[in-house]
Design a protein around this motif. Structure first.
Motif, PDB file in Angstrom:
ATOM      1  N   HIS A   1       0.730  -1.275  -0.092  1.00 61.10           N
ATOM      2  CA  HIS A   1       0.214  -0.038   0.278  1.00 61.10           C
ATOM      3  C   HIS A   1       1.244   1.265  -0.456  1.00 61.10           C
ATOM      4  O   HIS A   1       1.879   1.397   0.818  1.00 61.10           O
ATOM      5  N   ALA A   2       0.296   2.213  -0.722  1.00 63.59           N
ATOM      6  CA  ALA A   2       1.340   3.308  -1.222  1.00 63.59           C
ATOM      7  C   ALA A   2       0.722   4.849  -1.305  1.00 63.59           C
ATOM      8  O   ALA A   2      -0.937   4.110  -1.467  1.00 63.59           O
ATOM      9  N   GLU A   3       0.740   5.966  -0.504  1.00 62.95           N
ATOM     10  CA  GLU A   3      -0.082   7.011  -1.172  1.00 62.95           C
ATOM     11  C   GLU A   3       0.609   7.912  -1.376  1.00 62.95           C
ATOM     12  O   GLU A   3       1.412   8.365  -0.948  1.00 62.95           O
ATOM     13  N   LEU A   4       0.175   8.875  -2.513  1.00 64.44           N
ATOM     14  CA  LEU A   4       0.828   9.871  -2.640  1.00 64.44           C
ATOM     15  C   LEU A   4       0.044  10.805  -2.759  1.00 64.44           C
ATOM     16  O   LEU A   4      -1.177  10.945  -3.504  1.00 64.44           O
ATOM     17  N   ALA A   5       0.456  12.050  -2.537  1.00 64.07           N
ATOM     18  CA  ALA A   5      -0.263  13.259  -2.174  1.00 64.07           C
ATOM     19  C   ALA A   5      -0.455  14.045  -3.326  1.00 64.07           C
ATOM     20  O   ALA A   5       0.514  13.916  -3.997  1.00 64.07           O
ATOM     21  N   TRP A   6      -1.158  14.753  -4.747  1.00 64.85           N
ATOM     22  CA  TRP A   6      -1.849  15.649  -5.105  1.00 64.85           C
ATOM     23  C   TRP A   6      -0.820  17.222  -4.394  1.00 64.85           C
ATOM     24  O   TRP A   6      -2.323  17.494  -4.078  1.00 64.85           O
ATOM     25  N   PRO A   7      -0.339  17.642  -4.306  1.00 65.05           N
ATOM     26  CA  PRO A   7       0.207  19.067  -3.424  1.00 65.05           C
ATOM     27  C   PRO A   7      -1.130  20.366  -3.499  1.00 65.05           C
ATOM     28  O   PRO A   7      -1.847  20.055  -2.209  1.00 65.05           O
ATOM     29  N   PRO A   8      -2.039  20.601  -4.630  1.00 68.91           N
ATOM     30  CA  PRO A   8      -3.054  21.709  -4.417  1.00 68.91           C
ATOM     31  C   PRO A   8      -4.441  20.507  -4.232  1.00 68.91           C
ATOM     32  O   PRO A   8      -4.748  21.102  -3.251  1.00 68.91           O
ATOM     33  N   GLY A   9      -4.225  19.295  -3.501  1.00 66.79           N
ATOM     34  CA  GLY A   9      -5.224  18.564  -3.126  1.00 66.79           C
ATOM     35  C   GLY A   9      -5.305  17.652  -3.881  1.00 66.79           C
ATOM     36  O   GLY A   9      -5.434  16.759  -4.984  1.00 66.79           O
ATOM     37  N   GLY A  10      -6.191  16.092  -2.717  1.00 65.31           N
ATOM     38  CA  GLY A  10      -6.426  14.758  -3.203  1.00 65.31           C
ATOM     39  C   GLY A  10      -5.236  13.844  -3.142  1.00 65.31           C
ATOM     40  O   GLY A  10      -3.954  14.527  -3.022  1.00 65.31           O
ATOM     41  N   GLY A  11      -5.527  12.631  -3.966  1.00 64.88           N
ATOM     42  CA  GLY A  11      -4.291  11.618  -3.757  1.00 64.88           C
ATOM     43  C   GLY A  11      -4.462  10.496  -4.292  1.00 64.88           C
ATOM     44  O   GLY A  11      -5.556  10.586  -5.059  1.00 64.88           O
ATOM     45  N   ILE A  12      -3.769   9.775  -4.735  1.00 63.52           N
ATOM     46  CA  ILE A  12      -3.820   7.983  -5.230  1.00 63.52           C
ATOM     47  C   ILE A  12      -2.861   7.214  -4.646  1.00 63.52           C
ATOM     48  O   ILE A  12      -2.449   8.000  -3.413  1.00 63.52           O
ATOM     49  N   MET A  13      -3.631   6.401  -4.713  1.00 62.43           N
ATOM     50  CA  MET A  13      -3.040   5.352  -3.352  1.00 62.43           C
ATOM     51  C   MET A  13      -2.868   4.058  -4.403  1.00 62.43           C
ATOM     52  O   MET A  13      -3.499   3.897  -6.296  1.00 62.43           O
ATOM     53  N   LEU A  14      -1.874   3.626  -4.718  1.00 59.09           N
ATOM     54  CA  LEU A  14      -1.100   1.992  -5.384  1.00 59.09           C
ATOM     55  C   LEU A  14      -0.822   1.160  -4.611  1.00 59.09           C
ATOM     56  O   LEU A  14      -0.099   1.002  -3.519  1.00 59.09           O
ATOM     57  N   GLY A  15       0.048  -0.202  -5.233  1.00 58.07           N
ATOM     58  CA  GLY A  15       0.044  -0.692  -4.891  1.00 58.07           C
ATOM     59  C   GLY A  15       1.028  -2.169  -6.211  1.00 58.07           C
ATOM     60  O   GLY A  15       0.459  -2.226  -6.780  1.00 58.07           O
ATOM     61  N   SER A  16       1.549  -2.981  -5.198  1.00 51.76           N
ATOM     62  CA  SER A  16       2.285  -3.980  -6.786  1.00 51.76           C
ATOM     63  C   SER A  16       1.425  -5.219  -6.801  1.00 51.76           C
ATOM     64  O   SER A  16       0.544  -5.530  -6.128  1.00 51.76           O
ATOM     65  N   THR A  17       1.011  -5.758  -8.066  1.00 56.68           N
ATOM     66  CA  THR A  17       0.333  -6.638  -8.811  1.00 56.68           C
ATOM     67  C   THR A  17       0.974  -7.959  -7.519  1.00 56.68           C
ATOM     68  O   THR A  17       2.071  -7.632  -7.636  1.00 56.68           O
ATOM     69  N   ARG A  18       0.260  -8.724  -7.740  1.00 54.80           N
ATOM     70  CA  ARG A  18       0.373 -10.069  -6.876  1.00 54.80           C
ATOM     71  C   ARG A  18      -0.252 -11.685  -8.282  1.00 54.80           C
ATOM     72  O   ARG A  18      -1.309 -11.853  -6.792  1.00 54.80           O
ATOM     73  N   PRO A  19       0.824 -11.412  -8.923  1.00 56.91           N
ATOM     74  CA  PRO A  19       0.078 -12.733  -9.172  1.00 56.91           C
ATOM     75  C   PRO A  19      -0.704 -13.375  -8.794  1.00 56.91           C
ATOM     76  O   PRO A  19       0.490 -14.387  -8.281  1.00 56.91           O
ATOM     77  N   GLY A  20      -1.091 -14.556  -8.972  1.00 60.29           N
ATOM     78  CA  GLY A  20      -1.672 -15.433  -8.547  1.00 60.29           C
ATOM     79  C   GLY A  20      -2.351 -15.773  -7.345  1.00 60.29           C
ATOM     80  O   GLY A  20      -2.554 -16.675  -7.047  1.00 60.29           O
ATOM     81  N   ASP A  21      -2.327 -14.574  -6.355  1.00 59.92           N
ATOM     82  CA  ASP A  21      -2.517 -14.870  -4.807  1.00 59.92           C
ATOM     83  C   ASP A  21      -3.985 -14.555  -5.356  1.00 59.92           C
ATOM     84  O   ASP A  21      -4.903 -13.619  -5.631  1.00 59.92           O
ATOM     85  N   ALA A  22      -4.837 -15.720  -5.389  1.00 64.30           N
ATOM     86  CA  ALA A  22      -6.257 -15.554  -4.952  1.00 64.30           C
ATOM     87  C   ALA A  22      -6.201 -14.427  -3.861  1.00 64.30           C
ATOM     88  O   ALA A  22      -8.018 -15.085  -4.111  1.00 64.30           O
ATOM     89  N   ALA A  23      -6.341 -14.663  -2.560  1.00 65.88           N
ATOM     90  CA  ALA A  23      -6.732 -13.754  -1.762  1.00 65.88           C
ATOM     91  C   ALA A  23      -6.897 -11.881  -1.853  1.00 65.88           C
ATOM     92  O   ALA A  23      -7.154 -11.653  -1.695  1.00 65.88           O
ATOM     93  N   ASP A  24      -6.077 -11.633  -3.548  1.00 63.74           N
ATOM     94  CA  ASP A  24      -6.378 -10.347  -4.038  1.00 63.74           C
ATOM     95  C   ASP A  24      -7.182  -9.660  -4.856  1.00 63.74           C
ATOM     96  O   ASP A  24      -7.737 -10.046  -5.636  1.00 63.74           O
ATOM     97  N   ALA A  25      -8.255  -9.362  -3.692  1.00 58.58           N
ATOM     98  CA  ALA A  25      -9.243  -8.473  -3.838  1.00 58.58           C
ATOM     99  C   ALA A  25      -9.712  -7.543  -4.384  1.00 58.58           C
ATOM    100  O   ALA A  25     -10.208  -7.141  -5.100  1.00 58.58           O
ATOM    101  N   TRP A  26      -8.095  -6.859  -4.754  1.00 55.20           N
ATOM    102  CA  TRP A  26      -7.873  -5.687  -5.600  1.00 55.20           C
ATOM    103  C   TRP A  26      -7.398  -5.650  -7.427  1.00 55.20           C
ATOM    104  O   TRP A  26      -6.417  -4.865  -7.300  1.00 55.20           O
TER     105      TRP A  26
END
Length: 138
Positions: free
Chosen positions: A46-71
């Protein structure tokens, strides 16, 4: 002391094949600020990147083959419009950092100044001065 900065309530999210490299690119090329990153080694859970004027995004690494990966999102299929007061300056910064500029800065019929770029994983980022239509009061 507490941080009184309004926190975004909508977090666009994406997955990455090489999350540490993508985070570095988004910080260097576009000016996002890394505010949180959790994981082990090259894996970013899990990573969070802020956009300085406001807002942001979240991202993470792919997890190929991980059946528990709900996202399980496909890397490179993300797109976002990000508001900036200086599209031309940001385009120059992005180009200097190696971003693929897919649409040069231009004026739109609705009064915005826009450009578009792709990051190294193929995600499309549109930047412009258009802030959206005013909200109607109830």
């Amino acid at each position: 002391m507490t941080d009184e900065t309004p926190k975004p309530q909508v977090w666009p999210t994406l997955r990455s094949k090489d999350a540490p490299a993508l985070i570095s690119f988004l910080v260097d090329a576009f000016g996002f600020e890394l505010t949180a990153s959790y994981g082990d080694g090259a894996r970013v859970d899990h990573a969070e990147l802020a956009w300085p004027p406001g807002g942001g995004i979240m991202l993470g690494s792919t997890r190929p083959g991980d059946a528990a990966d709900a996202w399980a999102l496909t890397p490179g299929q993300f797109g976002a419009y990000v508001v900036t007061d200086d599209p031309d300056g940001l385009c120059a910064r992005a180009r200097a950092a190696g971003a693929e500029i897919v649409t040069e800065p231009h004026d739109t019929e609705y009064g915005s100044r826009d450009f578009a770029a792709r990051d190294p994983e193929g995600n499309r980022w549109s930047f412009g001065s258009y802030r959206g239509e005013p909200r109607k009061r109830a």
